[in-house]
Design a protein around this motif. Structure first.
Motif, PDB file in Angstrom:
ATOM      1  N   UNK A 193      13.991   1.589   1.291  1.00 39.33           N
ATOM      2  CA  UNK A 193      13.490   0.281   0.867  1.00 39.33           C
ATOM      3  C   UNK A 193      13.004   0.317  -0.576  1.00 39.33           C
ATOM      4  N   UNK A 194      12.507   1.450  -1.030  1.00 40.16           N
ATOM      5  CA  UNK A 194      12.171   1.568  -2.456  1.00 40.16           C
ATOM      6  C   UNK A 194      13.447   1.530  -3.310  1.00 40.16           C
ATOM      7  N   UNK A 195      14.485   2.222  -2.827  1.00 41.74           N
ATOM      8  CA  UNK A 195      15.742   2.213  -3.574  1.00 41.74           C
ATOM      9  C   UNK A 195      16.348   0.814  -3.611  1.00 41.74           C
ATOM     10  N   UNK A 196      16.230   0.068  -2.508  1.00 34.91           N
ATOM     11  CA  UNK A 196      16.722  -1.310  -2.494  1.00 34.91           C
ATOM     12  C   UNK A 196      15.927  -2.164  -3.481  1.00 34.91           C
ATOM     13  N   UNK A 197      14.615  -1.962  -3.535  1.00 35.45           N
ATOM     14  CA  UNK A 197      13.805  -2.665  -4.533  1.00 35.45           C
ATOM     15  C   UNK A 197      14.221  -2.297  -5.940  1.00 35.45           C
ATOM     16  N   UNK A 198      14.553  -1.030  -6.155  1.00 37.90           N
ATOM     17  CA  UNK A 198      15.026  -0.600  -7.474  1.00 37.90           C
ATOM     18  C   UNK A 198      16.297  -1.333  -7.851  1.00 37.90           C
ATOM     19  N   UNK A 407      -2.109  -4.578   3.654  1.00 41.06           N
ATOM     20  CA  UNK A 407      -1.755  -4.404   2.248  1.00 41.06           C
ATOM     21  C   UNK A 407      -0.545  -5.257   1.887  1.00 41.06           C
ATOM     22  N   UNK A 408       0.427  -5.324   2.779  1.00 39.80           N
ATOM     23  CA  UNK A 408       1.607  -6.152   2.533  1.00 39.80           C
ATOM     24  C   UNK A 408       1.215  -7.626   2.424  1.00 39.80           C
ATOM     25  N   UNK A 409       0.341  -8.074   3.300  1.00 34.66           N
ATOM     26  CA  UNK A 409      -0.105  -9.464   3.240  1.00 34.66           C
ATOM     27  C   UNK A 409      -0.818  -9.753   1.920  1.00 34.66           C
ATOM     28  N   UNK A 410      -1.657  -8.824   1.470  1.00 35.57           N
ATOM     29  CA  UNK A 410      -2.346  -9.006   0.190  1.00 35.57           C
ATOM     30  C   UNK A 410      -1.357  -9.020  -0.965  1.00 35.57           C
ATOM     31  N   UNK A 411      -0.347  -8.127  -0.928  1.00 29.51           N
ATOM     32  CA  UNK A 411       0.658  -8.087  -2.002  1.00 29.51           C
ATOM     33  C   UNK A 411       1.460  -9.375  -2.048  1.00 29.51           C
ATOM     34  N   UNK A 412       1.760  -9.949  -0.889  1.00 31.95           N
ATOM     35  CA  UNK A 412       2.489 -11.210  -0.863  1.00 31.95           C
ATOM     36  C   UNK A 412       1.646 -12.341  -1.451  1.00 31.95           C
ATOM     37  N   UNK A 451       7.088  -6.043  -7.751  1.00 29.40           N
ATOM     38  CA  UNK A 451       7.278  -4.619  -7.483  1.00 29.40           C
ATOM     39  C   UNK A 451       6.252  -4.125  -6.463  1.00 29.40           C
ATOM     40  N   UNK A 452       4.987  -4.515  -6.633  1.00 28.41           N
ATOM     41  CA  UNK A 452       3.958  -4.097  -5.689  1.00 28.41           C
ATOM     42  C   UNK A 452       4.257  -4.614  -4.291  1.00 28.41           C
ATOM     43  N   UNK A 453       4.850  -5.799  -4.224  1.00 27.06           N
ATOM     44  CA  UNK A 453       5.206  -6.334  -2.913  1.00 27.06           C
ATOM     45  C   UNK A 453       6.307  -5.491  -2.267  1.00 27.06           C
ATOM     46  N   UNK A 454       7.319  -5.070  -3.056  1.00 28.06           N
ATOM     47  CA  UNK A 454       8.358  -4.188  -2.533  1.00 28.06           C
ATOM     48  C   UNK A 454       7.755  -2.858  -2.084  1.00 28.06           C
ATOM     49  N   UNK A 455       6.834  -2.323  -2.897  1.00 29.82           N
ATOM     50  CA  UNK A 455       6.193  -1.059  -2.538  1.00 29.82           C
ATOM     51  C   UNK A 455       5.392  -1.212  -1.259  1.00 29.82           C
ATOM     52  N   UNK A 456       4.658  -2.323  -1.135  1.00 30.58           N
ATOM     53  CA  UNK A 456       3.857  -2.553   0.067  1.00 30.58           C
ATOM     54  C   UNK A 456       4.755  -2.664   1.300  1.00 30.58           C
ATOM     55  N   UNK A 457       5.897  -3.345   1.143  1.00 37.52           N
ATOM     56  CA  UNK A 457       6.822  -3.440   2.272  1.00 37.52           C
ATOM     57  C   UNK A 457       7.405  -2.071   2.621  1.00 37.52           C
TER      58      UNK A 457
END
Length: 509
Positions: A193-198, A407-412, A451-457
């Protein structure tokens, strides 16, 4: 030739033979020297290894989904393939050990030659008078043949326990294979999922970096021309430099995630491929019954099962040692043949039964009994300590999963706010330089928030995977080599959905 001369000749021949053997031994030892590999041999080995690392792989023919990435990693990952080979080796050693319980049936044939006659003379016991002239009953050259059956009771018993140990070691190797498969899947989940965000963000990051650098150049020109107060210009430059720094660091993180995924899938470095632009999957809700997960973990964790099998292996060691204290029964039967023409019966059958017992070995019994008891207690304590660690991992894993969801909810929420700020900055932008800088800063913040949202996910996916891993759930079919990547990916997806529905009682997020 008298007896003294024969003895002297025999001694001389013996010394000659001894000197010859020692000479050959010393010459042989002196010829064995260290021989390092040559540069050409090393080069050939490297070429062969590089070809072998990526041999027999299905080519990447389209975008790779998460389950296809997991299938490629489990099918081609070298660590997992090593465990498969160790598993096959354990099964082969078990097959070998079962044959050790068979009796010995030895066929032999030979040729015997001596340089003089074997014979003897006979003298009276009381008067020491020679009664017969020297004679022989054995030819100088003769052939021998035999077929011998032998069965040893203790050897059979020890071989039986050793075969049981090899069978348990096969099961231990299978548990280690399961653990490696679970770890590989966890690593894929961490990086995919990090690679997909990249893949989705890196082009936008590069474009924004170009704009930020251009704005830095312009700000320096504004400062030089004195169009804005110096303190204000320097503040903007500081903000732009901070944005460049953060974007550069995030770009590096994105590139490393893709490199890690490439290595996990055993794709040759430099191979161009794309990840499928699939929508982010809804994460399951927090497990409703953690105690049920703990019970399932105690039943299914590979480490606990391996430790349980190890107890049987060590127990069979003690049993084999105890068996050696008892009497030994040996049965022998054989067909014999000797071509000696002086024999009255050139062929015959030997049958023998022997019973032996080293009675003094019985003094070891109390020590072996104590060792047996202490070994059982140690194995049980080791397994219980491991079980306690497993329960802790399940509890901590579920807690981390809950925190990652928060954390994901906060990032969103942060992403929504930064996107609104960006829209506001674009709407309020004028021709002034400070407005343009504000837009760029807002874009940088929004991109970093995305980016932080992708990282949180990705962290939430990894935390969910750790819960999955802490329970010891398997997602693989029994056969991997016979399945192609698409079929294996479909099987993994089906199994994961089944486990998720049963254990996690998923609810749409």
């Amino acid at each position: 030739m008298n007896r003294k001369t024969s003895t002297s000749l025999l001694a001389r021949h013996g010394r000659t033979l001894t000197v010859s053997c020692l000479t050959l031994l010393l010459v042989g030892c002196g010829t064995v020297k260290p021989v390092p590999y040559t540069a050409e041999e090393i080069k050939d080995r490297v070429t062969t290894d590089r070809i072998g690392m990526y041999a027999d792989q299905e080519p990447v023919s389209g975008p790779i989904t998460f389950h296809e990435a997991a299938a490629r990693a489990l099918k081609y990952n070298l660590d997992y393939r090593l465990k498969l080979m160790e598993d096959a080796l354990s099964k082969s050693l078990h097959d070998v050990s079962t044959y050790e319980m068979l009796p010995r049936v030895v066929a032999g044939a030979g040729y015997v030659n001596r340089n003089n006659d074997s014979g003897g003379r006979s003298i009276g016991i009381e008067d020491r008078v020679e009664t017969l002239r020297p004679s022989t009953s054995q030819e100088r050259e003769r052939g021998l043949a035999s077929l011998t059956f032998s069965w040893n009771a203790l050897d059979f018993g020890v071989s039986y326990y050793r075969a049981q140990q090899k069978a348990d070691q096969v099961l231990m190797a299978e548990e280690r294979r399961r653990k490696v498969a679970q770890n590989v899947l966890q690593d894929v989940r961490n990086s995919y999922w990090r690679a997909l965000g990249a893949q989705q963000l890196i082009d936008r990051v590069d474009a924004l970096l170009v704009r930020v650098n251009s704005a830095l150049v312009r700000s320096k020109q504004v400062e030089k021309d004195g169009l804005m107060p110096q303190a204000q210009v320097l503040a903007y430059q500081r903000a732009l430099l901070d944005a460049v720094n953060l974007l550069t660091l995030r770009r590096q993180d994105l590139e490393l995630a893709r490199a890690e995924l490439t290595a996990l899938m055993s794709i040759p470095p430099g191979t161009r491929y794309r990840l499928a632009e699939e929508p982010q999957r809804a994460l399951p809700a927090m497990p409703a019954d953690v105690e049920a997960l703990e019970l399932l973990a105690l039943q299914r964790r590979p480490e606990i099962m391996e430790e349980w099998y190890r107890k049987r292996v060590t127990e069979n060691d003690i049993k084999a040692a105890k068996l050696l204290l008892w009497p030994n029964l040996n049965l022998d039967a054989g067909l014999q043949y000797d071509s000696n023409r002086y024999n009255y019966n050139p062929s015959w059958v030997d049958v023998g039964v022997r019973l032996s017992w080293n009675v003094l070995k019985l003094v070891q019994w109390p020590a072996l009994q104590r060792a047996h008891e202490h070994q059982n207690k140690t194995d049980d304590m080791r397994r219980m300590a491991l079980s306690m660690a497993v329960l802790t991992q399940v509890r901590v894993g579920t807690m981390r999963y809950g925190l990652s969801l928060a954390e994901l909810e906060f990032a969103e929420e942060s992403l929504r706010v930064d996107q609104r700020l960006l829209n506001y900055a674009k709407a309020a932008a004028k021709s002034r330089f400070d407005s343009e800088l504000e837009v760029i800063r807002a874009e940088a913040r929004a991109l970093l928030a995305e980016y932080q949202r992708y990282v949180a996910y990705a962290n939430a996916q990894a935390a969910w995977g750790r819960v999955y891993n802490s329970v010891g759930l398997d997602v693989l079919p029994k056969e991997i080599e016979s399945n192609d990547v698409k079929t294996l990916a479909s099987a993994i997806e089906s199994t994961m959905q089944e486990w998720q529905g049963i254990v996690f009682k998923t609810a749409a997020k």
